[in-house]
Design a protein around this motif. Structure first.
Motif, PDB file in Angstrom:
ATOM      1  N   PHE A  58       0.837  -1.194   0.000  1.00 40.69           N
ATOM      2  CA  PHE A  58       0.000   0.000   0.000  1.00 40.69           C
ATOM      3  C   PHE A  58       0.874   1.247   0.000  1.00 40.69           C
ATOM      4  O   PHE A  58       1.777   1.390   0.827  1.00 40.69           O
ATOM      5  N   ASP A  59       0.625   2.135  -0.954  1.00 44.23           N
ATOM      6  CA  ASP A  59       1.420   3.336  -1.089  1.00 44.23           C
ATOM      7  C   ASP A  59       0.488   4.551  -1.025  1.00 44.23           C
ATOM      8  O   ASP A  59      -0.203   4.868  -1.992  1.00 44.23           O
ATOM      9  N   PRO A  60       0.448   5.256   0.121  1.00 43.39           N
ATOM     10  CA  PRO A  60      -0.499   6.372   0.258  1.00 43.39           C
ATOM     11  C   PRO A  60      -0.231   7.511  -0.710  1.00 43.39           C
ATOM     12  O   PRO A  60      -1.167   8.207  -1.114  1.00 43.39           O
ATOM     13  N   VAL A  61       1.043   7.714  -1.096  1.00 40.03           N
ATOM     14  CA  VAL A  61       1.348   8.804  -2.036  1.00 40.03           C
ATOM     15  C   VAL A  61       0.681   8.530  -3.384  1.00 40.03           C
ATOM     16  O   VAL A  61       0.079   9.424  -3.986  1.00 40.03           O
ATOM     17  N   SER A  62       0.765   7.272  -3.838  1.00 39.87           N
ATOM     18  CA  SER A  62       0.117   6.920  -5.103  1.00 39.87           C
ATOM     19  C   SER A  62      -1.393   7.076  -4.990  1.00 39.87           C
ATOM     20  O   SER A  62      -2.055   7.541  -5.930  1.00 39.87           O
ATOM     21  N   LEU A  63      -1.946   6.691  -3.836  1.00 38.20           N
ATOM     22  CA  LEU A  63      -3.397   6.791  -3.639  1.00 38.20           C
ATOM     23  C   LEU A  63      -3.846   8.251  -3.718  1.00 38.20           C
ATOM     24  O   LEU A  63      -4.787   8.593  -4.449  1.00 38.20           O
ATOM     25  N   ILE A  64      -3.143   9.115  -2.983  1.00 36.25           N
ATOM     26  CA  ILE A  64      -3.523  10.533  -2.976  1.00 36.25           C
ATOM     27  C   ILE A  64      -3.280  11.149  -4.350  1.00 36.25           C
ATOM     28  O   ILE A  64      -4.099  11.919  -4.856  1.00 36.25           O
ATOM     29  N   GLY A  65      -2.149  10.773  -4.983  1.00 35.25           N
ATOM     30  CA  GLY A  65      -1.869  11.269  -6.334  1.00 35.25           C
ATOM     31  C   GLY A  65      -2.958  10.858  -7.309  1.00 35.25           C
ATOM     32  O   GLY A  65      -3.419  11.671  -8.120  1.00 35.25           O
ATOM     33  N   GLY A  66      -3.382   9.610  -7.213  1.00 37.47           N
ATOM     34  CA  GLY A  66      -4.443   9.130  -8.098  1.00 37.47           C
ATOM     35  C   GLY A  66      -5.755   9.863  -7.861  1.00 37.47           C
ATOM     36  O   GLY A  66      -6.454  10.228  -8.823  1.00 37.47           O
ATOM     37  N   LEU A  67      -6.079  10.102  -6.588  1.00 37.67           N
ATOM     38  CA  LEU A  67      -7.308  10.833  -6.271  1.00 37.67           C
ATOM     39  C   LEU A  67      -7.256  12.256  -6.837  1.00 37.67           C
ATOM     40  O   LEU A  67      -8.246  12.749  -7.396  1.00 37.67           O
ATOM     41  N   VAL A  68      -6.095  12.899  -6.679  1.00 33.43           N
ATOM     42  CA  VAL A  68      -5.946  14.272  -7.179  1.00 33.43           C
ATOM     43  C   VAL A  68      -6.121  14.297  -8.701  1.00 33.43           C
ATOM     44  O   VAL A  68      -6.812  15.166  -9.249  1.00 33.43           O
ATOM     45  N   ILE A  69      -5.502  13.321  -9.387  1.00 35.76           N
ATOM     46  CA  ILE A  69      -5.629  13.268 -10.847  1.00 35.76           C
ATOM     47  C   ILE A  69      -7.086  13.001 -11.239  1.00 35.76           C
ATOM     48  O   ILE A  69      -7.607  13.574 -12.204  1.00 35.76           O
ATOM     49  N   ALA A  70      -7.771  12.145 -10.468  1.00 32.57           N
ATOM     50  CA  ALA A  70      -9.171  11.855 -10.769  1.00 32.57           C
ATOM     51  C   ALA A  70     -10.028  13.120 -10.624  1.00 32.57           C
ATOM     52  O   ALA A  70     -10.894  13.400 -11.464  1.00 32.57           O
ATOM     53  N   VAL A  71      -9.753  13.891  -9.570  1.00 34.05           N
ATOM     54  CA  VAL A  71     -10.494  15.150  -9.376  1.00 34.05           C
ATOM     55  C   VAL A  71     -10.188  16.121 -10.515  1.00 34.05           C
ATOM     56  O   VAL A  71     -11.088  16.796 -11.040  1.00 34.05           O
ATOM     57  N   LEU A  72      -8.906  16.169 -10.918  1.00 33.29           N
ATOM     58  CA  LEU A  72      -8.528  17.038 -12.047  1.00 33.29           C
ATOM     59  C   LEU A  72      -9.297  16.628 -13.304  1.00 33.29           C
ATOM     60  O   LEU A  72      -9.811  17.483 -14.043  1.00 33.29           O
ATOM     61  N   GLY A  73      -9.351  15.327 -13.536  1.00 32.03           N
ATOM     62  CA  GLY A  73     -10.077  14.829 -14.712  1.00 32.03           C
ATOM     63  C   GLY A  73     -11.549  15.204 -14.650  1.00 32.03           C
ATOM     64  O   GLY A  73     -12.125  15.616 -15.675  1.00 32.03           O
ATOM     65  N   ALA A  74     -12.142  15.088 -13.454  1.00 39.50           N
ATOM     66  CA  ALA A  74     -13.559  15.434 -13.316  1.00 39.50           C
ATOM     67  C   ALA A  74     -13.778  16.918 -13.600  1.00 39.50           C
ATOM     68  O   ALA A  74     -14.745  17.305 -14.280  1.00 39.50           O
TER      69      ALA A  74
END
Lengths: 59, 243
Positions: free
Chosen positions: A5-21
């Protein structure tokens, strides 16, 4: 192989998902963002990921 | 840090794709490993460039794929190296300072877009000051000793460790943080014409400090380069003494 589990990747992915939205809403015409505001959002997203990456590196 | 990790940290990094650290082909991770930063930063940057260039960056990714060799079997993977405590070239403190600076810039840009704004001259001083303050905060936190964990028996209390000695790197980061904050204040004063006649004096002092820095830079650089070797040597001698 089981990945750790890598929290940095998780948060990075969430941020990118929000950017995409945000970009999708802007393209769809549901919300109107100016170029300046979009630039601010991109800069903020990049800064947030850098900050999280630095803060979580001490674990 | 053990001697093995020390040697690993100072070893040159090659541009190689790591299948264990890849999402598509591992090109971004290879670049990140080469630069010594977190792969997620390169991936986010790449995603932004892809959007900005309408997908042309993805073509560059595909072109780069065959040109970057895959890591040989048996070498430690990047995630394994991260777990074993390998330090990145861009340390956490600098990433925090950069992140705080970018977040400040983003906040100021939003204020500007919303019309809640009074002067563009404030942007750079505020960014420099926030980055410098973040660096100083991280530095002060790193210098504060954390208490040793209490032992298992009832009534045990945590014992504070003795304060850590400041290394050259600590002084460098602390000095850089102070320089950022001082530079921000000077920039703010200069942009508002507050310095007036004092500007010449300030410029002279800055020029003198820059000259001194240029003179001392080779010595400090050599000192900084020798530090890991000396530390590894010290660790080895301690390990020999323990044996």
């Amino acid at each position: 192989m089981r990945r750790e589990f890598d929290p940095v990747s998780l948060i990075g992915g969430l941020v990118i998902a929000v950017l995409g939205a945000i970009l999708m809403l802007d393209q769809g015409g549901d919300v109107e963002f100016s170029a300046g505001l979009l630039a601010a959002i991109f800069v903020g997203a990049f800064g947030l990921i850098m900050l999280v990456s630095g803060l979580l590196d001490d674990r | 840090m053990t001697g093995i990790q020390e040697v690993h940290r100072t070893a040159p990094r090659r541009l190689e794709r790591d299948p264990d650290d890849a999402i598509i082909a591992g090109v971004c991770a290879a670049v990140a490993h080469r630069l010594g930063i977190d792969p997620i930063i390169v991936r986010v940057g790449f995603a932004i460039v892809c959007i900005a260039t309408a997908g042309f960056a993805a073509v560059a990714y595909v072109i780069a794929w065959p040109f970057i060799p895959e890591k040989a079997a048996g070498e430690p993977s990047a995630p394994a190296a991260r777990r074993s405590g390998e330090r990145r070239i861009v340390p956490a403190n600098w990433r925090v300072a950069g992140g705080v600076g970018l977040l400040t810039l983003s906040f100021l840009l939003v204020l500007r877009e919303l019309g809640i704004w009074w002067s563009d001259a404030l942007i750079w001083p505020l960014i420099l000051a926030s980055s410098g303050a973040a660096l100083l905060w991280r530095q002060s936190r790193a210098m504060t000793p954390e208490p040793e964990p209490a032992t298992g028996y009832p009534g045990a209390v945590a014992v504070p460790s003795p304060p850590r000695r400041a290394s050259l790197g600590d002084l460098y980061r602390g000095g850089f943080g102070i320089a950022l904050v001082v530079g921000a204040v000077l920039l703010f004063l200069a942009s508002n014409d507050v310095l007036g006649d004092a500007r010449d004096v300030v410029l002279t002092v800055i020029a003198a400090i820059a000259g001194l820095a240029l003179i001392l830079a080779p010595f400090l650089w050599r000192l900084g380069r020798n530090l890991p070797t000396e530390r590894a040597e010290r660790i080895r001698s301690q390990e020999r003494a323990e044996l």
